[in-house]
Design a protein around this motif. Structure first.
Motif, PDB file in Angstrom:
ATOM      1  N   LYS A 116     -32.295  -6.015 -87.386  1.00 36.59           N
ATOM      2  CA  LYS A 116     -31.429  -6.366 -85.541  1.00 36.59           C
ATOM      3  C   LYS A 116     -30.765  -4.324 -85.585  1.00 36.59           C
ATOM      4  O   LYS A 116     -30.536  -4.361 -84.512  1.00 36.59           O
ATOM      5  N   TYR A 117     -31.030  -3.919 -86.814  1.00 34.78           N
ATOM      6  CA  TYR A 117     -30.312  -2.222 -86.388  1.00 34.78           C
ATOM      7  C   TYR A 117     -30.869  -1.486 -86.843  1.00 34.78           C
ATOM      8  O   TYR A 117     -31.609  -2.142 -88.321  1.00 34.78           O
ATOM      9  N   GLY A 147     -32.033  -8.899 -79.690  1.00 37.56           N
ATOM     10  CA  GLY A 147     -32.532  -7.770 -79.703  1.00 37.56           C
ATOM     11  C   GLY A 147     -32.299  -7.005 -80.868  1.00 37.56           C
ATOM     12  O   GLY A 147     -31.790  -6.998 -82.428  1.00 37.56           O
ATOM     13  N   THR A 148     -33.125  -5.515 -80.674  1.00 37.88           N
ATOM     14  CA  THR A 148     -32.569  -4.867 -81.758  1.00 37.88           C
ATOM     15  C   THR A 148     -32.570  -3.023 -81.227  1.00 37.88           C
ATOM     16  O   THR A 148     -33.134  -2.848 -80.547  1.00 37.88           O
ATOM     17  N   ARG A 149     -31.044  -2.647 -82.613  1.00 41.39           N
ATOM     18  CA  ARG A 149     -30.738  -1.369 -81.293  1.00 41.39           C
ATOM     19  C   ARG A 149     -31.338  -0.155 -82.257  1.00 41.39           C
ATOM     20  O   ARG A 149     -30.959  -0.364 -83.666  1.00 41.39           O
TER      21      ARG A 149
END
Lengths: 116, 112
Positions: free
Chosen positions: B9-10, B106-108
């Motif tokens: 995710k991050y 989403g992937t930040r």
């Protein structure tokens, strides 16, 4: 070229009131779909509502409804009885499935803030 | 239970590194996509695969390479990361080409 325009970068509405977000598009296609997506601060993209161009009846999902004006190429989203959880970015999107491009065209988004 | 999932995710990394983002969908869809959302929230399609075949390949630096080992997975590998690659990357899937798309969380990605 197909384009989607959201002319309201930011809007605010009082809780329990009604708000309308605007979207216009340009295309020479006759068969297409239009969508509204919501992106809350959690950043998840959530499908709110979908409209097929061949349907004259406006789509409705609970408190969310659209005003689809095909001749005017307009696709606005009405949120009734606004809730704090409706605070989010709202994106209008367009796709013409038989155009050969298979791509969503997104608008630039409208940031909606619901005020307590 | 998750429909479209992404890992991680991050992602925080240094310039010049190579990283991958994975995407999986359990919806039985034929088509998967990668999008990039920049700091102004603008969403842009990068790639699309239909039944493991590359269908859409937008003007993206060739440092970005998608890989679809099967219909349920679409991974994104990025070589030699640059500062400008910092963004949120979304995976999405649809039953068929041109149909409604369902997005992952989403992937930040932050490149330092």
């Amino acid at each position: 070229a197909q384009t989607v325009t959201q002319s309201q970068p930011e809007m605010s509405v009082q809780e329990a009131e009604t708000v309308t977000l605007s979207c216009t598009y340009d295309t020479s296609e006759s068969n297409y779909y239009l969508f509204w997506y919501k992106q809350p601060p959690s950043r998840q993209m959530i499908l709110v509502i979908r409209q097929e161009a061949y349907k004259q009846q406006n789509a409705t999902e609970n408190r969310f409804s659209v005003n689809f004006q095909k001749a005017a190429k307009s696709f606005s989203l009405k949120i009734s009885d606004s809730q704090l959880g409706d605070t989010a970015m709202y994106f209008c999107a367009f796709i013409a499935p038989h155009s050969g491009t298979y791509k969503y065209i997104f608008g630039t988004g409208t940031r909606l803030k619901v005020l307590a | 239970d998750t429909a479209v999932s992404q890992t991680p995710k991050y992602l925080v990394t240094q310039m010049g590194n190579d990283k991958s983002i994975k995407c999986e969908q359990n919806l039985g869809h034929d088509t998967m996509y990668w999008y990039k959302q920049d700091s102004k929230k603008f969403l842009k399609i990068m790639f699309s695969y239909n039944n493991k075949e590359l269908i859409i390949n937008e003007t993206v630096p060739n440092r970005f390479s998608p890989k679809s080992p099967d219909k349920a997975h679409l991974n994104l590998h990025i070589n030699s990361l640059e500062l400008g690659d910092s963004a949120v990357y979304f995976c999405a899937s649809s039953p068929l080409l041109g149909e409604t798309q369902y997005f992952g969380p989403g992937t930040r990605l932050l490149v330092l």
